[in-house]
Write a protein that holds these residues in place. Structure first.
Motif, PDB file in Angstrom:
ATOM      1  N   ILE A 192       1.437 -53.796 -35.362  1.00 28.77           N
ATOM      2  CA  ILE A 192       1.850 -53.178 -34.101  1.00 28.77           C
ATOM      3  C   ILE A 192       1.090 -53.894 -32.990  1.00 28.77           C
ATOM      4  N   THR A 193       1.647 -53.958 -31.790  1.00 31.12           N
ATOM      5  CA  THR A 193       0.956 -54.704 -30.737  1.00 31.12           C
ATOM      6  C   THR A 193      -0.118 -53.858 -30.055  1.00 31.12           C
TER       7      THR A 193
ATOM      8  N   MET B 279      -3.405 -60.020 -22.535  1.00 33.20           N
ATOM      9  CA  MET B 279      -2.628 -60.830 -23.455  1.00 33.20           C
ATOM     10  C   MET B 279      -2.207 -59.975 -24.658  1.00 33.20           C
ATOM     11  N   THR B 280      -0.951 -60.102 -25.044  1.00 34.15           N
ATOM     12  CA  THR B 280      -0.441 -59.326 -26.171  1.00 34.15           C
ATOM     13  C   THR B 280      -0.912 -59.912 -27.498  1.00 34.15           C
ATOM     14  N   LYS B 281      -1.435 -59.049 -28.349  1.00 34.42           N
ATOM     15  CA  LYS B 281      -1.870 -59.429 -29.695  1.00 34.42           C
ATOM     16  C   LYS B 281      -1.182 -58.510 -30.700  1.00 34.42           C
ATOM     17  N   VAL B 282      -1.076 -58.986 -31.930  1.00 37.22           N
ATOM     18  CA  VAL B 282      -0.542 -58.171 -33.018  1.00 37.22           C
ATOM     19  C   VAL B 282      -1.719 -57.636 -33.824  1.00 37.22           C
ATOM     20  N   LEU B 283      -1.814 -56.321 -33.935  1.00 41.10           N
ATOM     21  CA  LEU B 283      -2.879 -55.663 -34.672  1.00 41.10           C
ATOM     22  C   LEU B 283      -2.356 -55.256 -36.047  1.00 41.10           C
ATOM     23  N   THR B 284      -3.179 -55.421 -37.069  1.00 36.96           N
ATOM     24  CA  THR B 284      -2.785 -55.034 -38.427  1.00 36.96           C
ATOM     25  C   THR B 284      -3.698 -53.918 -38.926  1.00 36.96           C
ATOM     26  N   PHE B 285      -3.068 -52.871 -39.462  1.00 35.21           N
ATOM     27  CA  PHE B 285      -3.797 -51.719 -39.998  1.00 35.21           C
ATOM     28  C   PHE B 285      -3.361 -51.465 -41.434  1.00 35.21           C
ATOM     29  N   LYS B 286      -4.326 -51.124 -42.279  1.00 30.63           N
ATOM     30  CA  LYS B 286      -3.989 -50.601 -43.603  1.00 30.63           C
ATOM     31  C   LYS B 286      -4.092 -49.083 -43.514  1.00 30.63           C
ATOM     32  N   VAL B 287      -3.029 -48.409 -43.932  1.00 32.63           N
ATOM     33  CA  VAL B 287      -2.974 -46.954 -43.839  1.00 32.63           C
ATOM     34  C   VAL B 287      -2.756 -46.395 -45.241  1.00 32.63           C
ATOM     35  N   GLU B 288      -3.647 -45.476 -45.648  1.00 34.41           N
ATOM     36  CA  GLU B 288      -3.588 -44.903 -46.988  1.00 34.41           C
ATOM     37  C   GLU B 288      -3.614 -43.383 -46.897  1.00 34.41           C
ATOM     38  N   ILE B 289      -2.875 -42.736 -47.784  1.00 36.15           N
ATOM     39  CA  ILE B 289      -2.993 -41.283 -47.882  1.00 36.15           C
ATOM     40  C   ILE B 289      -4.302 -40.979 -48.593  1.00 36.15           C
ATOM     41  N   GLU B 290      -5.167 -40.228 -47.919  1.00 37.38           N
ATOM     42  CA  GLU B 290      -6.475 -39.907 -48.487  1.00 37.38           C
ATOM     43  C   GLU B 290      -6.312 -39.126 -49.781  1.00 37.38           C
ATOM     44  N   GLY B 291      -6.966 -39.605 -50.828  1.00 36.17           N
ATOM     45  CA  GLY B 291      -6.861 -38.985 -52.141  1.00 36.17           C
ATOM     46  C   GLY B 291      -5.881 -39.699 -53.049  1.00 36.17           C
TER      47      GLY B 291
ATOM     48  N   GLY C 151       9.074 -58.821 -29.395  1.00 37.90           N
ATOM     49  CA  GLY C 151       8.664 -57.503 -28.915  1.00 37.90           C
ATOM     50  C   GLY C 151       9.310 -56.340 -29.642  1.00 37.90           C
ATOM     51  N   MET C 152      10.607 -56.472 -29.961  1.00 38.87           N
ATOM     52  CA  MET C 152      11.328 -55.384 -30.626  1.00 38.87           C
ATOM     53  C   MET C 152      11.036 -55.334 -32.129  1.00 38.87           C
ATOM     54  N   HIS C 153      10.317 -56.316 -32.630  1.00 35.29           N
ATOM     55  CA  HIS C 153      10.013 -56.424 -34.060  1.00 35.29           C
ATOM     56  C   HIS C 153       9.004 -55.371 -34.509  1.00 35.29           C
ATOM     57  N   TYR C 154       8.130 -54.940 -33.605  1.00 37.10           N
ATOM     58  CA  TYR C 154       7.019 -54.057 -33.961  1.00 37.10           C
ATOM     59  C   TYR C 154       7.274 -52.622 -33.515  1.00 37.10           C
ATOM     60  N   PRO C 155       6.775 -51.632 -34.272  1.00 38.33           N
ATOM     61  CA  PRO C 155       5.921 -51.725 -35.451  1.00 38.33           C
ATOM     62  C   PRO C 155       6.703 -52.205 -36.681  1.00 38.33           C
ATOM     63  N   TYR C 156       5.959 -52.839 -37.603  1.00 41.79           N
ATOM     64  CA  TYR C 156       6.576 -53.467 -38.761  1.00 41.79           C
ATOM     65  C   TYR C 156       5.626 -53.354 -39.951  1.00 41.79           C
ATOM     66  N   VAL C 157       6.174 -53.036 -41.122  1.00 46.13           N
ATOM     67  CA  VAL C 157       5.364 -52.932 -42.339  1.00 46.13           C
ATOM     68  C   VAL C 157       5.432 -54.255 -43.086  1.00 46.13           C
ATOM     69  N   ILE C 158       4.284 -54.829 -43.402  1.00 40.75           N
ATOM     70  CA  ILE C 158       4.255 -56.114 -44.103  1.00 40.75           C
ATOM     71  C   ILE C 158       3.971 -55.964 -45.597  1.00 40.75           C
ATOM     72  N   ASP C 159       3.488 -54.790 -46.014  1.00 39.68           N
ATOM     73  CA  ASP C 159       3.212 -54.564 -47.431  1.00 39.68           C
ATOM     74  C   ASP C 159       3.017 -53.073 -47.637  1.00 39.68           C
ATOM     75  N   GLY C 160       3.118 -52.637 -48.880  1.00 33.56           N
ATOM     76  CA  GLY C 160       2.897 -51.228 -49.140  1.00 33.56           C
ATOM     77  C   GLY C 160       3.181 -50.848 -50.571  1.00 33.56           C
ATOM     78  N   ALA C 161       2.963 -49.582 -50.857  1.00 37.63           N
ATOM     79  CA  ALA C 161       3.256 -49.003 -52.173  1.00 37.63           C
ATOM     80  C   ALA C 161       3.456 -47.512 -51.988  1.00 37.63           C
ATOM     81  N   GLY C 162       4.283 -46.938 -52.837  1.00 39.83           N
ATOM     82  CA  GLY C 162       4.498 -45.493 -52.805  1.00 39.83           C
ATOM     83  C   GLY C 162       5.500 -45.074 -51.750  1.00 39.83           C
ATOM     84  N   TYR C 163       6.390 -44.165 -52.085  1.00 42.57           N
ATOM     85  CA  TYR C 163       7.450 -43.742 -51.173  1.00 42.57           C
ATOM     86  C   TYR C 163       6.896 -43.101 -49.903  1.00 42.57           C
ATOM     87  N   GLY C 164       5.980 -42.150 -50.065  1.00 42.80           N
ATOM     88  CA  GLY C 164       5.443 -41.492 -48.874  1.00 42.80           C
ATOM     89  C   GLY C 164       4.889 -40.114 -49.176  1.00 42.80           C
TER      90      GLY C 164
END
Length: 199
Positions: free
Chosen positions: A24-25, A1-13, A119-132
């Motif tokens: 992302i699924t 079964m397809t599920k949507v997984l949510t991850f918080k990703v941070e630049i270390e430091g 299906g085509m919606h993901y991957p998708y960012v729902i929140d964030g900060a900082g350009y990159g």
């Protein structure tokens, strides 16, 4: 079964300055999470990456036979996110580049129901900060740039965009959620193709 997984990703430091929450699924490969991270953080995507989780290194396929670190390597391209045994609040580390490494802390926040037709919606960012990020500099150098921008209230730094042809002003404070998702939509497949089929 397809599920949507949510991850918080941070630049270390720079966890409080530059981060994303990515959906992302579970049917996507571990590599697809890496491509989403590289896209959303505006990497130029010309270096290698790996994601470490539970003492395994999910490696981009191009170097899987060449690595001599003596660790267990798993092919990130063929391993699905739903098959690696994620538990809520588990953390992973992604390293991009091997000289001037940018390290991302990835925290699994949980799953939600997948809505049919998205299906085509993901991957998708729902929140964030900082350009990159900035390619080819150390985290110490990036922290110095961020500190300098905070001190001056403006940026004197220029970087190449993902095309590698145009210079843009790098101000880490410039984050626009809608534009970031358009950037992912535009570049995710190109990044995937480059890592999996490029030379």
């Amino acid at each position: 079964m397809t599920k949507v997984l949510t991850f918080k990703v941070e630049i270390e430091g720079l966890e409080d300055k530059i981060w994303r929450k990515i959906e992302i699924t579970n049917k996507r490969a571990v590599a697809d999470l890496a491509y989403a991270i590289l896209a959303t953080f505006h990497s130029l995507t010309y270096h290698l990456y790996d994601i470490e989780y539970k003492n395994k290194f999910y490696d981009c396929w191009v170097c899987i036979e060449d690595d001599h670190r003596g660790v267990e390597l798993v092919n990130a391209v063929i391993t699905k996110l739903g098959d690696i045994g994620l538990k809520e609040k588990d953390t992973m580390r992604m390293e991009y580049d091997t000289g001037s490494t940018t390290t991302f802390k990835i925290t699994y926040l949980g799953e939600s129901e997948f809505k049919k037709g998205n299906g085509m919606h993901y991957p998708y960012v729902i929140d964030g900060a900082g350009y990159g990020m900035i390619d080819d500099i150390t985290i110490e150098e990036l922290k110095d740039i961020v500190e300098d921008i905070d001190k001056k209230g403006k940026s004197d730094y220029y970087v190449l965009d993902i095309s590698g042809r145009n210079k843009i002003n790098y101000d880490y404070r410039n984050f626009n959620l809608e534009k970031n998702n358009l950037h992912i939509r535009r570049y995710f497949r190109k990044i995937k193709y480059g890592y999996e089929y490029g030379e």
